[in-house]
Scaffold this motif. Structure first.
Motif, mmCIF file in Angstrom:
data_model
loop_
_atom_site.group_PDB
_atom_site.id
_atom_site.type_symbol
_atom_site.label_atom_id
_atom_site.label_comp_id
_atom_site.label_asym_id
_atom_site.label_seq_id
_atom_site.Cartn_x
_atom_site.Cartn_y
_atom_site.Cartn_z
ATOM 1 N N ALA A 459 0.828 -1.209 0.000
ATOM 2 C CA ALA A 459 0.000 0.000 0.000
ATOM 3 C C ALA A 459 0.861 1.257 0.000
ATOM 4 C CB ALA A 459 -0.928 -0.013 1.213
ATOM 5 N N ALA A 460 1.920 1.260 0.810
ATOM 6 C CA ALA A 460 2.797 2.440 0.875
ATOM 7 C C ALA A 460 3.538 2.641 -0.437
ATOM 8 C CB ALA A 460 3.783 2.293 2.034
ATOM 9 N N ALA A 462 2.455 1.817 -3.439
ATOM 10 C CA ALA A 462 1.501 2.335 -4.420
ATOM 11 C C ALA A 462 1.258 3.822 -4.227
ATOM 12 C CB ALA A 462 0.189 1.567 -4.308
ATOM 13 N N GLU A 463 1.332 4.265 -2.977
ATOM 14 C CA GLU A 463 1.050 5.672 -2.679
ATOM 15 C C GLU A 463 2.277 6.559 -2.803
ATOM 16 O OE1 GLU A 463 -0.819 8.432 0.938
ATOM 17 O OE2 GLU A 463 -0.751 6.237 1.120
ATOM 18 N N HIS A 464 3.443 6.066 -2.329
ATOM 19 C CA HIS A 464 4.623 6.932 -2.216
ATOM 20 C C HIS A 464 5.784 6.534 -3.122
ATOM 21 C CE1 HIS A 464 2.726 8.621 1.321
ATOM 22 N NE2 HIS A 464 2.668 7.435 1.901
ATOM 23 N N SER A 472 8.391 6.057 4.965
ATOM 24 C CA SER A 472 7.162 6.185 5.755
ATOM 25 C C SER A 472 6.986 5.039 6.740
ATOM 26 C CB SER A 472 5.951 6.245 4.818
ATOM 27 O OG SER A 472 5.758 4.999 4.153
#
Length: 751
Positions: A459-460, A462-464, A472
């Motif tokens: 998830a991280a 995909a976002e960052h 993060s």
């Protein structure tokens, strides 16, 4: 440019040097990730189908899967490795009563399966690794096993190279490839508990947390790896293995679910030029092509980072405005002082070089930490670092390669290596599933290092993006910390960390070295010195073997030394006999502190100090002379430039340097003497430094044993109190002296 077939078709190739080859690939931006860059005969050996594929992270997963597969073997097992230890345990599973130690397990397996042949091939290692390995492995893997268990040491490589592949093939149907040898200090769970009682070697000695990854494959790709293993076995042993038999029953254990099915994999190799075989650098060629093709991210996990070719390719991408993020995970520290001052220094130099060209802050080296309260690499000395041993690269979600090859010059050119390559572009309709599987491997690895779930990493990311995800998710204790990229100025490191010797990219040819550095008229004395060095080495090795494998170490103790010296006391010419004893003891590596203690007990404090000091000095002078005669000339001719700097350093602090190593011993007494002689330390500095450094230790040792003997002979409150007081004074003086000498040496270096 094409590499040669493995053994059958040797032919000439054109081999560019590291920098030229890296530049040629790094500037090639025409590669389309949608079209496979894999080219058999260039950057891979063969492309084959895997009916099943799984990734095994850390030794617990690998050893469990390996034992379950070996139990299902019917016809053949090939185990090929850099190191193989017959004593290493393969933990039992359910309904499994065979022994756990590898040698006994293979023996029992061969006895239970009449058609099974087992071939075990391990590198015929350099003496540098002797203390880390099983002594005389042929006894446990040849003589004590069934006749169908065959063991050989592989020495079919040029000078300075090693056999480094880690391959297991079972019935030509299931194979394992990666970075994990079946040897000591490799098993660990992904939890990497710092003080786990399960992580012990065959002697019961605990070892540090260890991390690596292995691939498990089934189908035609396993058969190709079987061909590779058989060819290597035949080359090393000179004998053909038993005829391959066909079987329709796969030894893949039902309990292991595959990550992918019906995918294509490439096999890539490194092999040095040797005899009629030409150099093969398929792994390096693939690395350089994949780095050039990267669009978003390049992710490495590797034990080392010292390859000039790889660094040049990464540098090219960092200078481009659209270059990828680069993350490299390596250990916090190398294993031991020698690796730290060679491979560790080379890694720091490349880190510094890449940071200098990192215009957009896209280069991020990290180290995994298991216990850390500061989340700060500068304060990580108090942390527990994880021994990262894996050899893996993931480019975007398009390419994954793992195997035995480090990011080092020798792994790319000199040692024998084997990697597997998974490329999404080769998979047709399965491409998206392969991309997901590649991303999942990276997420699992990062989740392990960051102490989070793989889903959180996904998830991280995909976002960052890759680096943003790591930053993060970095925690306070078990986490990733930025690697220290400061290059050490320690003098030993500046001398030893030369890639030509610490991490060579080509064989060390004695004749070429002689012709480059030694005039023809000097060859005869150099060769005679080399012969003397060889004789001394053989004698010392024989003594070490006697000490380890015979009861000699049980007899050579303070009691026998005491009895021997007491007998000398009753002889005429006692001082001469005592001096001769010290000289002989120095030649056979008897610990000098043992003789000093015995001398103090027999002769008392004052005469004991005189005898011990005189004997130690005479022994030091004798073994220094041996070192000077056997090594000085060769060192001066081969390493004149380095010795010039070293001699300049010794001229400024030679006496102090000798005094420090005597007062703060970093190696056995005799070894220091031999090294000092071979390094041509000035005779005056050597003797005075030895006198200054040893005198306090001799005085304190003799006084202590004298007071201890008195307390044992006539125990009383006064004698015991005197002993305790003497001990306290000795410890205090010793600590003050060591602190002063270290401070003086540090001050000299900083000035």
């Amino acid at each position: 440019m094409h590499s040669a077939d493995y053994i059958d078709s040797p032919r000439g190739v054109t081999v560019l040097n590291d920098t030229a080859f890296a530049n040629a690939h790094a500037t090639n931006n025409s590669i389309d990730p949608e079209q496979s860059m894999l080219r058999p005969g260039d950057n891979c050996w063969r492309i084959e189908t895997a009916t099943r594929l799984q990734f095994l992270i850390d030794g617990e997963e690998y050893f469990t899967a390996l034992r379950a597969t070996l139990l299902r073997a019917r016809h053949s097992i090939y185990i090929v490795g850099w190191d193989i230890d017959s004593r290493v345990a393969l933990p039992r599973g359910d309904n499994d009563e065979l022994p756990e130690p590898l040698g006994q397990f293979l023996d029992a397996l061969a006895r239970a399966r009449p058609d099974l042949h087992v071939y075990v091939l391990s590198w015929d290692y350099a003496v540098l690794f002797a203390l880390e390995r099983e002594w005389l492995p042929a006894i446990n893997l040849n003589w004590r096993t069934h006749r169908r268990v065959h063991f050989r040491l592989d020495n079919r490589h040029p000078t300075g190279a090693s056999h480094h592949q880690k391959i297991v093939v079972v019935d030509d149907q299931v194979a394992f490839v990666g970075g994990i040898d079946i040897t000591r200090c490799r098993w660990d769970s992904s939890a990497h508990v710092c003080d786990s009682d399960l992580r012990r070697d065959a002697d019961g000695t605990p070892y540090a947390p260890f991390h690596d990854i292995q691939a498990m494959v089934e189908g035609p790709v396993a058969a190709a790896l079987g061909e590779l293993a058989r060819t290597r076995w035949q080359r090393a042993s000179g004998r053909k293995p038993a005829q391959k038999k066909q079987t329709t029953v796969s030894p893949w254990p039902p309990a292991i679910a595959p990550a992918l099915q019906q995918v294509t994999l490439a096999i890539a190799r490194t092999e040095p030029a040797f005899e009629r075989y030409v150099q093969c650098s398929e792994i390096q060629r693939f690395y350089l092509a994949a780095i050039a093709a990267a669009r978003r991210s390049i992710f490495f996990e590797n034990q080392y980072f010292s390859s000039n070719a790889i660094a040049t390719a990464l540098k090219q991408r960092l200078t481009q405005s659209d270059g990828p993020e680069i993350v490299i995970i390596t250990p916090l520290r190398e294993s031991g002082w020698l690796e730290e001052t060679t491979m560790g220094v080379l890694r720091a130099r490349l880190y510094e070089r890449l940071r200098a060209d990192d215009r957009a802050a896209r280069f991020h080296p990290y180290c995994p930490i298991l216990e850390n309260e500061n989340n700060d690499a500068a304060k990580a000395d108090a942390a527990r670092g994880l021994n990262v041993h894996s050899k893996l690269m993931i480019v975007d979600d398009e390419y994954l390669t793992l195997g035995s090859a480090n990011l080092s010059n020798r792994s790319m050119n000199l040692d024998t290596e084997c990697n597997l390559i998974l490329a999404a572009a080769c998979q047709g309709e399965q491409a998206q599933a392969v991309r997901a599987a590649i991303a999942n491997v990276r997420n699992r690895l990062l989740a392990e290092h960051l102490a989070v779930a793989p889903e959180q990493v996904a998830a991280a990311s995909a976002e960052h993006g890759l680096v943003g995800a790591i930053e993060s998710l970095r925690g306070e204790r078990r986490t990733l910390v930025p690697a220290n990229t400061t290059v050490t100025t320690e003098f030993a490191a500046t001398i030893m960390a030369d890639p030509a010797f610490a991490d060579p990219a080509e064989p060390l040819e004695p004749e070429r070295v002689l012709s480059n550095y030694i005039h023809h008229r000097d060859r005869k004395p150099v060769l005679s010195h080399t012969a003397l060095v060889g004789i001394v080495a053989i004698v010392l090795a024989a003594l070490a073997l006697l000490w380890r494998e015979t009861p000699l170490h049980d007899y050579l103790n303070i009691r026998t030394a005491l009895a021997f010296i007491e007998n000398l006391q009753r002889q005429p010419l006692t001082p001469l006999w005592v001096m001769l004893l010290y000289v002989i003891a120095g030649f056979v590596f008897v610990p000098v502190v043992l003789l000093i203690a015995a001398t103090g007990i027999v002769f008392g404090p004052w005469l004991g100090i005189a005898y011990a000091l005189s004997g130690s000095m005479l022994s030091a002078a004798s073994t220094y002379w041996i070192g000077a005669k056997s090594g000085g000339g060769i060192w001066q001719r081969l390493f004149s430039r380095r010795l010039h700097r070293l001699r300049g350093q010794l001229q400024r602090q030679g006496l102090l340097a000798v005094a420090v190593v005597r007062a703060v011993p970093i190696a056995p007494f005799t070894l220091i003497n031999l090294i000092a002689g071979a390094a041509q330390v000035r005779w005056r500095d050597y003797l005075i430094g030895t006198l200054i450094g040893m005198l306090p230790g001799i005085v304190m040792t003799v006084l202590f044993v004298d007071r201890a003997a008195a307390a044992l002979r006539r125990p009383s409150l006064g004698s015991i109190a005197t002993l305790v007081l003497t001990m306290g004074i000795i410890v205090g003086v010793s600590l003050l002296l060591q602190h002063w000498l270290r401070g003086r040496a540090s001050g000299k270096r900083s000035s």
